[in-house]
Design an enzyme around this catalytic site. Structure first.
Site, mmCIF file in Angstrom:
data_model
loop_
_atom_site.group_PDB
_atom_site.id
_atom_site.type_symbol
_atom_site.label_atom_id
_atom_site.label_comp_id
_atom_site.label_asym_id
_atom_site.label_seq_id
_atom_site.Cartn_x
_atom_site.Cartn_y
_atom_site.Cartn_z
ATOM 1 C CD GLU A 1 30.740 20.988 38.868
ATOM 2 O OE1 GLU A 1 30.408 20.408 39.744
ATOM 3 O OE2 GLU A 1 31.158 22.483 39.220
ATOM 4 C CG HIS B 1 23.860 23.761 39.078
ATOM 5 N ND1 HIS B 1 23.850 25.314 39.141
ATOM 6 C CD2 HIS B 1 24.636 23.480 40.401
ATOM 7 C CE1 HIS B 1 25.518 25.865 39.645
ATOM 8 N NE2 HIS B 1 25.488 24.837 40.478
#
Length: 483
Positions: free
Chosen positions: A78, A342
């Site tokens: 990402e 995350h």
């Protein structure tokens, strides 16, 4: 509370001098590294969507550049924009002078690999099954998810085990809870594909690293497939075999009979990289108000939702995991938010000498393929059959929609002849144009995309059925149900 970034492990690898990211022999290649420091992180860098995107990714680059021990191979997911990638590269060039941003799909795959050593070869392998274009608001199909592959030689010479093949990926996201997740078939197929890539690299005699956000928990089909159909092993489970097999609210984890883990235990023992209550992006609006910018989270509070979605898989007899931990738990120094939604997963690998190999008590390298119980293959085949029926139904509905819109368009054109007012004629033409455009688009998705998806499903079905047949023969030969 701020937990330590990670347990400090002294690395014997010497720091790398700044060099250009070109494939040339440099002084750092003249020595055989005694350890490797590996980091995998989902950066949450969606343009226009992720809050404070660029500021967070710049800080991620700074944290990588100042980490101790210094990373030698990093896999990012990402990381969608060149701006963010180049910002990270600028920060880390002194220790990670080589890197590759991988292009895929309409908007890019969001994958990048950074390395202390030159990348000899690279490729972007796109998954045959990868979401649906109709779900444009989710974007998985449009970004062209796949596996970023990089071949890195970490030592001079021609020894095969000194070539590290890195596979960085981000599997399809689960948008519903299993068993109602309509994308689980895609995710399982993707796990199958990356397992095959890692197996082929291991068959070449190379060290294999599988990094990424796999969007799976250790008890899922995907995890089982990766470890069964490749020799790579989940390092967190290798180092901490008693760790959780999912979030505490997951049925498989509840079946173990363990109490609800604390937030601290989820991080340190179970490797929860996602949905941890230490991550500010998980906080509700009320928590943000109560805790404030510099809020302290009680490490002893229960955290039933925290789960491990990020992994490092390893195959290679020359390397052993000395440590594995969750990292990047700090917050942005000025924004006060977590650096991503995350946390990272990090490991230090130490090199095993030939003499140590002869006397070591660690388990031998697993076989390239260890077959699953036949029932598991049957479950996957049943899942493929169910999903195929769903897609065939979708194809029929899209075809009916296209035909219906042709009828509506013809009706509107005829109605224009008897239209009493100009504005009525305009509305009829607008309905005809917009409706027919939507029908054509839906028809194309049904005829082209769904047909291609069904063909990819047939290939996946054959491979699973073929593996089941070999598992059956293996069981008939040794009297076991499979491994």
């Amino acid at each position: 509370m701020y937990l330590p970034h990670h347990t400090q492990v002294q690395s014997k690898t010497k720091p790398t001098l700044p060099t250009d990211a070109v494939m040339t022999q440099s002084s750092d290649l003249l020595e055989l590294p005694s350890s490797l420091r590996i980091i995998s992180l989902n950066c949450w860098g969606l343009k226009f969507i992720s809050k404070h995107r660029h500021e967070r990714l710049v800080e991620i680059g700074r944290q990588l550049a100042t980490a101790s021990p210094a990373p030698t191979i990093v896999g990012l997911q990402e990381c969608w924009t060149q701006e963010d990638y180049l910002a990270i590269r600028a920060q880390t060039k002194a220790i990670l002078p080589h890197g590759k941003f991988y292009w895929s799909g309409f908007f890019g795959g969001g994958l990048a690999i950074l390395s202390k050593w030159p990348i000899e070869e690279s490729r972007m392998y796109r998954y045959p099954l990868n979401g649906r274009p109709a779900a444009f608001y989710r974007g998985d199909w449009f970004v062209g998810k796949g596996v970023a592959c990089a071949r890195i030689r970490v030592a001079p010479g021609t020894r095969k085990e000194d070539v590290v093949e890195v596979f960085c990926t981000h599997l399809h996201a689960p948008y519903e809870q299993e068993p109602n997740d309509s994308y689980i078939c895609h995710r399982v197929a993707q796990a199958w594909e990356i397992a095959r890539l890692m197996r082929h690299a291991a068959e070449r005699g190379h060290t294999v690293l599988g990094l990424g956000d796999f969007n799976m928990e250790p008890a899922g089909f995907e995890h089982v497939l990766v470890e069964a159909h490749s020799p790579a092993r989940d390092l967190w489970r290798v180092v901490r075999p008693g760790s959780a097999v999912g979030a505490w609210q997951n049925a498989a984890e509840r079946a173990r009979g363990e109490p609800v883990p604390t937030a601290e235990r989820c991080l340190l023992e179970h490797g929860a990289t996602c949905d941890s209550c230490f991550n500010t992006w998980r906080w509700s609006e009320q928590m943000r108000k109560d805790l404030g910018k510099d809020g302290v989270v009680d490490p002893k509070q229960p955290d039933p939702r925290a789960r491990r979605l990020d992994y490092i898989f390893l195959s290679g007899p020359r390397w052993k995991a000395e440590s594995v931990e969750v990292g990047m738990t700090m917050r942005h120094p000025t924004l006060g938010c977590s650096l991503s939604d995350h946390f990272s997963v990090e490991t230090t690998l130490v090199r095993q000498s030939a003499a140590a190999d002869a006397t070591t008590t660690t388990p031998a390298e697993p076989p390239m393929v260890s077959y699953l119980p036949l029932e598991t293959y049957d479950q996957i085949l049943a899942m493929i059959a169910t999903y195929s029926l769903r897609e065939r139904k979708q194809r029929r509905l899209r075809t009916y929609h296209f035909l219906a819109q042709i009828g509506v368009a013809i009706g509107c054109l005829v109605a224009v002849w008897w239209s009493p007012r100009n504005f009525v004629a305009f509305i009829l033409m607008l309905v005809s144009t917009v409706g027919l455009s939507a029908g054509v688009l839906d028809g194309l998705m049904g005829w082209l995309f769904v047909k291609g998806e069904l063909r990819a499903l047939k290939e996946f079905e054959f491979e699973v059925a073929n593996a089941r047949d070999f598992a059956r023969r293996s069981r008939a030969g040794d009297g076991k149900e499979g491994v």
